[in-house]
Each structure stands twice: as C-alpha cells, then as structure tokens.
Motif scaffolding. Structure first.
Motif, PDB file in Angstrom:
ATOM      1  N   ALA A 156       1.053  -0.725   0.295  1.00  0.00           N
ATOM      2  CA  ALA A 156      -0.185   0.042  -0.138  1.00  0.00           C
ATOM      3  C   ALA A 156       0.826   1.441  -0.037  1.00  0.00           C
ATOM      4  CB  ALA A 156      -0.917   0.018   1.347  1.00  0.00           C
ATOM      5  N   ILE A 157       1.774   1.246   0.969  1.00  0.00           N
ATOM      6  CA  ILE A 157       2.524   2.463   0.639  1.00  0.00           C
ATOM      7  C   ILE A 157       3.111   2.884  -0.581  1.00  0.00           C
ATOM      8  CG2 ILE A 157       4.698   2.999   1.273  1.00  0.00           C
ATOM      9  CD1 ILE A 157       3.618   2.011   4.449  1.00  0.00           C
ATOM     10  N   LYS A 158       4.271   1.895  -1.370  1.00  0.00           N
ATOM     11  CA  LYS A 158       4.192   2.186  -2.559  1.00  0.00           C
ATOM     12  C   LYS A 158       3.580   2.015  -3.834  1.00  0.00           C
ATOM     13  CE  LYS A 158       7.890  -1.387  -1.982  1.00  0.00           C
ATOM     14  NZ  LYS A 158       8.958  -3.038  -1.785  1.00  0.00           N
ATOM     15  N   LEU A 159       2.082   1.765  -3.580  1.00  0.00           N
ATOM     16  CA  LEU A 159       1.453   2.475  -3.859  1.00  0.00           C
ATOM     17  C   LEU A 159       0.852   4.332  -4.514  1.00  0.00           C
ATOM     18  CD1 LEU A 159      -1.501  -0.245  -4.460  1.00  0.00           C
ATOM     19  CD2 LEU A 159      -0.041   0.518  -6.551  1.00  0.00           C
ATOM     20  N   PHE A 160       1.234   4.149  -3.073  1.00  0.00           N
ATOM     21  CA  PHE A 160       0.827   5.652  -2.475  1.00  0.00           C
ATOM     22  C   PHE A 160       1.430   6.336  -2.993  1.00  0.00           C
ATOM     23  CE2 PHE A 160       1.829   9.209   0.477  1.00  0.00           C
ATOM     24  CZ  PHE A 160       0.857   9.460   0.715  1.00  0.00           C
ATOM     25  N   LEU A 161       3.227   5.797  -2.640  1.00  0.00           N
ATOM     26  CA  LEU A 161       4.355   6.739  -3.044  1.00  0.00           C
ATOM     27  C   LEU A 161       3.900   6.817  -4.476  1.00  0.00           C
ATOM     28  CD1 LEU A 161       7.285   5.034  -0.784  1.00  0.00           C
ATOM     29  CD2 LEU A 161       6.543   6.979  -0.925  1.00  0.00           C
ATOM     30  N   ARG A 162       4.125   6.065  -5.496  1.00  0.00           N
ATOM     31  CA  ARG A 162       4.235   6.156  -6.487  1.00  0.00           C
ATOM     32  C   ARG A 162       2.635   7.303  -7.051  1.00  0.00           C
ATOM     33  NH1 ARG A 162       1.955   1.105  -9.756  1.00  0.00           N
ATOM     34  NH2 ARG A 162       4.385   0.343  -8.772  1.00  0.00           N
ATOM     35  N   PHE A 163       1.659   7.578  -6.268  1.00  0.00           N
ATOM     36  CA  PHE A 163       0.130   8.409  -6.429  1.00  0.00           C
ATOM     37  C   PHE A 163       1.853   9.962  -5.484  1.00  0.00           C
ATOM     38  CE2 PHE A 163      -1.789  11.463  -3.691  1.00  0.00           C
ATOM     39  CZ  PHE A 163      -3.506  11.527  -4.618  1.00  0.00           C
ATOM     40  N   LEU A 164       2.352  10.298  -4.869  1.00  0.00           N
ATOM     41  CA  LEU A 164       2.756  10.855  -4.447  1.00  0.00           C
ATOM     42  C   LEU A 164       3.616  12.111  -5.704  1.00  0.00           C
ATOM     43  CD1 LEU A 164       2.795  12.984  -2.215  1.00  0.00           C
ATOM     44  CD2 LEU A 164       4.378  11.594  -0.470  1.00  0.00           C
ATOM     45  N   PHE A 165       3.974  11.121  -6.294  1.00  0.00           N
ATOM     46  CA  PHE A 165       5.004  11.093  -6.736  1.00  0.00           C
ATOM     47  C   PHE A 165       4.332  12.014  -7.577  1.00  0.00           C
ATOM     48  CE2 PHE A 165       6.840  10.705 -11.734  1.00  0.00           C
ATOM     49  CZ  PHE A 165       8.238  11.649 -11.072  1.00  0.00           C
ATOM     50  N   TYR A 166       2.686  12.126  -8.842  1.00  0.00           N
ATOM     51  CA  TYR A 166       2.783  12.747  -9.261  1.00  0.00           C
ATOM     52  C   TYR A 166       1.511  14.339  -8.839  1.00  0.00           C
ATOM     53  CZ  TYR A 166       3.652   9.453 -13.189  1.00  0.00           C
ATOM     54  OH  TYR A 166       4.477   8.885 -14.098  1.00  0.00           O
ATOM     55  N   ALA A 167       1.813  13.627  -7.757  1.00  0.00           N
ATOM     56  CA  ALA A 167       0.633  14.338  -6.326  1.00  0.00           C
ATOM     57  C   ALA A 167       1.858  15.278  -6.066  1.00  0.00           C
ATOM     58  CB  ALA A 167      -0.057  13.972  -5.429  1.00  0.00           C
ATOM     59  N   SER A 168       3.145  15.075  -5.921  1.00  0.00           N
ATOM     60  CA  SER A 168       4.244  16.219  -6.159  1.00  0.00           C
ATOM     61  C   SER A 168       4.761  17.284  -7.131  1.00  0.00           C
ATOM     62  CB  SER A 168       5.078  15.821  -5.244  1.00  0.00           C
ATOM     63  OG  SER A 168       4.778  14.642  -3.910  1.00  0.00           O
ATOM     64  N   PRO A 169       4.681  18.693  -6.833  1.00  0.00           N
ATOM     65  CA  PRO A 169       5.287  19.362  -8.019  1.00  0.00           C
ATOM     66  C   PRO A 169       7.088  19.535  -8.489  1.00  0.00           C
ATOM     67  CG  PRO A 169       5.893  20.134  -6.029  1.00  0.00           C
ATOM     68  CD  PRO A 169       5.144  19.815  -5.520  1.00  0.00           C
ATOM     69  N   ILE A 170       7.188  18.045  -8.957  1.00  0.00           N
ATOM     70  CA  ILE A 170       8.398  17.057  -9.679  1.00  0.00           C
ATOM     71  C   ILE A 170       8.836  17.408 -10.740  1.00  0.00           C
ATOM     72  CG2 ILE A 170       9.576  15.514  -9.815  1.00  0.00           C
ATOM     73  CD1 ILE A 170       8.349  13.715  -7.970  1.00  0.00           C
ATOM     74  N   ILE A 196       9.173  21.858   0.887  1.00  0.00           N
ATOM     75  CA  ILE A 196      11.062  21.060   0.143  1.00  0.00           C
ATOM     76  C   ILE A 196      11.630  21.970  -1.289  1.00  0.00           C
ATOM     77  CG2 ILE A 196      12.715  19.364   0.384  1.00  0.00           C
ATOM     78  CD1 ILE A 196      10.697  18.194   3.096  1.00  0.00           C
ATOM     79  N   PHE A 197      10.469  20.976  -2.336  1.00  0.00           N
ATOM     80  CA  PHE A 197      11.226  21.450  -3.453  1.00  0.00           C
ATOM     81  C   PHE A 197      11.207  22.807  -3.989  1.00  0.00           C
ATOM     82  CE2 PHE A 197       8.799  17.199  -4.674  1.00  0.00           C
ATOM     83  CZ  PHE A 197      10.078  16.617  -3.463  1.00  0.00           C
ATOM     84  N   SER A 198      10.234  23.595  -3.455  1.00  0.00           N
ATOM     85  CA  SER A 198      10.648  24.939  -3.354  1.00  0.00           C
ATOM     86  C   SER A 198      11.909  25.367  -3.837  1.00  0.00           C
ATOM     87  CB  SER A 198       9.366  25.554  -2.762  1.00  0.00           C
ATOM     88  OG  SER A 198       9.584  26.442  -1.632  1.00  0.00           O
ATOM     89  N   LEU A 199      12.340  25.169  -1.945  1.00  0.00           N
ATOM     90  CA  LEU A 199      13.808  25.835  -1.542  1.00  0.00           C
ATOM     91  C   LEU A 199      14.677  24.987  -2.368  1.00  0.00           C
ATOM     92  CD1 LEU A 199      13.199  24.749   1.984  1.00  0.00           C
ATOM     93  CD2 LEU A 199      14.103  26.884   1.263  1.00  0.00           C
ATOM     94  N   TYR A 200      15.109  23.980  -3.182  1.00  0.00           N
ATOM     95  CA  TYR A 200      15.633  23.442  -4.207  1.00  0.00           C
ATOM     96  C   TYR A 200      15.923  24.048  -5.022  1.00  0.00           C
ATOM     97  CZ  TYR A 200      16.350  19.001  -1.381  1.00  0.00           C
ATOM     98  OH  TYR A 200      16.987  18.374  -0.300  1.00  0.00           O
ATOM     99  N   ARG A 201      14.490  24.269  -5.390  1.00  0.00           N
ATOM    100  CA  ARG A 201      14.352  24.829  -6.801  1.00  0.00           C
ATOM    101  C   ARG A 201      15.035  26.476  -6.831  1.00  0.00           C
ATOM    102  NH1 ARG A 201       9.101  21.647  -8.756  1.00  0.00           N
ATOM    103  NH2 ARG A 201      10.112  20.346 -10.239  1.00  0.00           N
ATOM    104  N   SER A 202      14.670  26.876  -5.196  1.00  0.00           N
ATOM    105  CA  SER A 202      15.034  27.983  -5.176  1.00  0.00           C
ATOM    106  C   SER A 202      16.639  28.276  -5.960  1.00  0.00           C
ATOM    107  CB  SER A 202      14.491  28.992  -4.442  1.00  0.00           C
ATOM    108  OG  SER A 202      15.441  28.090  -2.991  1.00  0.00           O
ATOM    109  N   ALA A 203      17.156  28.169  -5.462  1.00  0.00           N
ATOM    110  CA  ALA A 203      18.664  27.849  -6.531  1.00  0.00           C
ATOM    111  C   ALA A 203      19.129  28.296  -7.938  1.00  0.00           C
ATOM    112  CB  ALA A 203      19.421  26.641  -5.871  1.00  0.00           C
TER     113      ALA A 203
END
Length: 270
Positions: free
Chosen positions: A186-200, A223-230
């Motif tokens: 279930a967690i692996k399925l959730f992580l697959r969903f989270l990939f597309y639900a996150s701004p990647i 967190i991703f906004s911090l990395y990308r702000s560089a």
C-alpha cells in the motif's frame, strides 16, 4: 554481526555517552550499507545517478520534444533534477523503511543497539546518495546556462527539513509494516501517487488556484521550492516552506510516539 556488536566497545571511554554511541553505530551501519550496495556492483556509484538521469531524460523528452510544455521553468532539465533528486532520496528511504525490521531480524534481536537506528541508517545512506548525485545537477546547470542565485544558501535548510520529514515517516512506516504486512504494498502504491501529486514535473505555481491550499499540505511542496529557488528564485514560497517545516516536525513527533509505542512488540513479531 560481530562488527556491529563491537560498535560500542570500539568507542573510546571519553566518548561513552549515549549520544556518542548512537552516532558511532549509525555511522558504521550507514557505511556498511553503502559499502555493500556499491561493492557488489560493477558500476558502483553510477547507479545512484543513473535512475534520476534516465527519469529526467524521459520527462525532458516527453515535455520538450513530444508535447508543447506549459509547466515548469527553463532550462527544464535543471528544473526537473532539482526536485527529482530529493524525491529519489525520500522515495528510496520510505520504501526501504517498510522492511527495516524484517530484512535483518536476527541481527536486530541479538544486539542492544537502539531500534530507531535501523530506520535512521536507511535515511542517512539514501541522503548520502542524494548528496553524491548533486554534482550531476551542477553539471546540467553549467551546460544549460542556468543561473545560480543567493538562494542556493537555502539548500542546507531544505536538507534539514527533508531529513526531519523522512525520519518521521520512516519511524511510522517501519513498525506498522511489521504488524500489517500488506501495508508495504500500500505504501509503494501511495508513493507512486505522491510522485504525481508533488510538484516534480511541474511547479506548484502551475496548479489551479483552487488546488494551492491542498498542495501546501504536501510537505514535499515547500521542500522542493527551497531546492529549486537556487536556480529559479520565483519558485521560493515561504508560506509553503513554513507549512512543510511544521508538518515535518509534526510527523517526526508522531513517528517517535508510534515507534515508542510498538518498539517492544516489534521484537516479538520479527
């Protein structure tokens, strides 16, 4: 097992504080994980960068060569990698945490090392792989002409928040999977969903206005906004960062409570 058991005896007397023993054991286990992972592979270190490189190449080709892209920033490959590399850290650590106690159950039962170290060493080893992959981001930034700005100083803050978040989630996932084995899938399925639900592959700014509130409660968004702000200062959103930091701390506290509640029962189940 002997090398792990001797961890505490190898510490000098002046270092025999609880924190020093824990830190020393964590380092030994993390180094062992990395050594085993790379020593059995001909390509070694390259495997830690091939996966994100292949994924980035696929998405870059699809969104820049096949379809007309109206999300993200230019250069798109840098935009992708700035979020994809930390995602690989989070995804790998959470996935591996589902078997943190099942994979080495005999060793866990036979040592007196604090049980949380079996989660933290996964987070640490995946975090080191993330750091080792950052030169790839730097190379693409140089060759694509991406401009680095002062916000690159926020990289350590992003790493700290992500570490807190990943440890918290790992401490929740690891003990629960011991009692509910189906939770691993279930967690692996959730992580697959989270990939597309996150701004990647897209930016949080590309989402419809109605979804901005929901996106903020995904701690990876800030967190991703911090990395990308560089490279893309317009990506920095302090509201998203504050929500991410708050949720990461809350998840860490919940993780500590869950772990403490089930720590003794884990030994009876594995």
């Amino acid at each position: 097992m002997g090398s792990v058991t001797s961890t505490f005896s190898a510490v000098r007397p002046a270092q025999r504080t609880r924190f020093a023993r824990y830190r020393h054991s964590l380092w030994l286990l993390t180094a062992r994980d990395l050594r085993v992972r790379y020593s059995t592979s001909a390509l070694g270190y390259l495997w830690s960068i091939l996966d994100p490189l292949v994924m980035s190449g696929i998405y870059w080709f699809v969104f820049t060569q096949v379809f007309k892209r109206d999300v993200g920033e230019n250069p798109y490959i840098v935009f992708l990698l700035a979020a994809l590399l930390p995602w690989m850290w989070f995804n790998g650590a959470v996935s591996d945490s589902t078997r943190a106690f099942l994979r080495e159950s005999k060793l866990i039962r036979s040592t007196m090392i604090p049980r949380s170290i079996w989660v933290n060493r996964i987070v640490a080893s995946k975090g080191i792989e993330f750091l080792l992959a950052l030169p790839v981001l730097a190379v693409f930034a140089i060759f694509s002409g991406a401009r680095v700005n002062i916000d690159i100083l926020l990289f350590p803050l992003a790493i700290v928040i992500q570490t807190v978040l990943t440890v918290g989630v790992g401490l929740i996932v690891a003990p629960l999977v011991v009692f509910f084995r189906d939770l691993e899938r279930a967690i692996k399925l959730f992580l697959r969903f989270l990939f597309y639900a996150s701004p990647i592959i897209y930016s949080a700014r590309d989402l419809p206005a109605a979804m901005h509130g929901w996106a903020a409660f995904n701690p990876l968004t800030g967190i991703f906004s911090l990395y990308r702000s560089a490279f893309f200062p317009q990506e920095l959103n302090w509201y998203l960062v504050a929500v991410s930091a708050t949720m990461s701390v809350v998840l860490l506290l919940i993780g500590c409570l869950v772990f403490k509640r089930f720590e003794r029962d884990i030994l009876k189940e594995i």
